[in-house]
Motif scaffolding. Structure first.
Motif, short mmCIF file in Angstrom:
data_model
loop_
_atom_site.label_atom_id
_atom_site.label_comp_id
_atom_site.label_asym_id
_atom_site.label_seq_id
_atom_site.Cartn_x
_atom_site.Cartn_y
_atom_site.Cartn_z
N GLN A 1 0.83 -1.20 0.00
CA GLN A 1 0.00 0.00 0.00
C GLN A 1 0.87 1.26 0.00
OE1 GLN A 1 -3.19 0.29 -0.42
NE2 GLN A 1 -3.21 2.51 -0.16
N GLN A 13 0.71 4.30 -2.66
CA GLN A 13 0.53 5.70 -2.25
C GLN A 13 1.63 6.59 -2.81
OE1 GLN A 13 0.39 5.26 2.00
NE2 GLN A 13 -1.80 4.85 2.05
N ARG A 52 1.26 9.76 -5.27
CA ARG A 52 1.78 11.09 -4.97
C ARG A 52 2.68 11.61 -6.09
NH1 ARG A 52 2.00 9.19 0.49
NH2 ARG A 52 4.15 8.48 0.21
#
Length: 259
Positions: free
Chosen positions: A231, A235, A239
């Motif tokens: 995860q 992420q 970003r």
């Protein structure tokens, strides 16, 4: 299609700091359940040794005085690149046809390197060098000069060269301070992690989880840990994509404001 018991995690995509912490978590899990109980004693012993080497290499990197300088230099060259790209995009809307034509030709090159800022340090450095070679070629140099962008090209070249210099200085420092560079140290850890995963998968396939509660417990907790780091990767990718989009939007806004 091959099914796997353990969550697939791309170890090579983890940042240096992240793979060190991940390996630390896995070693803690091994110690908690017992390497012998899971049937990975030899691999676990090897992993602990390679982890210690990798952690020491990371410690040397984070303590390096060049690390912050490298980040600052990367920011400098990114700023020059964004200014160059924004100026070219703005010039494609210029009232003068000759200026628009020169800008359009350069925009082809800029568009080819649209994802440059998302790349790793080394890949970005190489991409900038490639782009600069195009801008200084006989095909594009006249357009660069016509738009008055020679200064941008010169400054970006110097900033990229300085970045290369700092990277190599850190390499030299690292080589002097630690017997095994981080890149080599983590490669061994990744190899050990893959071997551990393969061993657990093989044991589960051969014996079945029901035959070994410790193996089942290890697999369950490993998947929880690996899923958390998977995860994290997702992420970070999100970003980077968002940051790149924002930078492109900022470039467009700057172009609009110059009209």
């Amino acid at each position: 299609m091959t099914t796997t018991l353990l969550v697939i995690l791309s170890f090579h995509l983890l940042r240096h700091e992240t793979i060190v912490q991940f390996t630390k978590d896995i070693i803690a899990l091994i110690d908690k359940i017992g390497a012998g109980a899971v049937g990975i004693k030899a691999i676990a012993d090897k992993l602990k040794i390679s982890y210690a080497t990798m952690a020491a290499a990371l410690d040397n990197i984070t303590k390096s005085g060049f690390t912050e300088k490298i980040k600052e230099q990367d920011s400098i060259r990114d700023g020059i690149y964004r200014g160059l790209a924004a100026t070219i995009h703005a010039a494609t809307l210029h009232f003068d046809p000759a200026t628009r034509e020169a800008a359009d030709s350069l925009k082809v090159v800029i568009d080819n390197y649209a994802h440059l800022l998302r790349k790793s340090y080394n890949d970005e450095s190489a991409a900038i060098d490639d782009m600069l070679r195009e801008f200084t070629s006989t095909t594009y140099a006249p357009s660069i000069t016509a738009l008055g962008l020679d200064g941008y090209v010169t400054q970006l070249s110097a900033a990229n060269a300085r970045f290369f210099e700092l990277i190599h200085q850190r390499y030299d420092e690292e080589a002097a301070r630690v017997a095994v560079p981080m890149k080599k140290a983590r490669a061994v850890v990744e190899e050990d992690l893959h071997a551990m995963v393969a061993r657990v998968e093989a044991a589960a396939t051969l014996l079945g989880l029901d035959s070994n509660p410790d193996l089942a417990a290890f697999a369950t907790e490993y998947n929880i840990i690996a899923s958390k780091y998977k995860q994290t990767l997702a992420q970070e990718k999100g970003r980077r994509k968002s940051s790149s989009s924002n930078k492109e939007d900022e470039g467009n806004d700057e172009s609009d404001q110059q009209q």
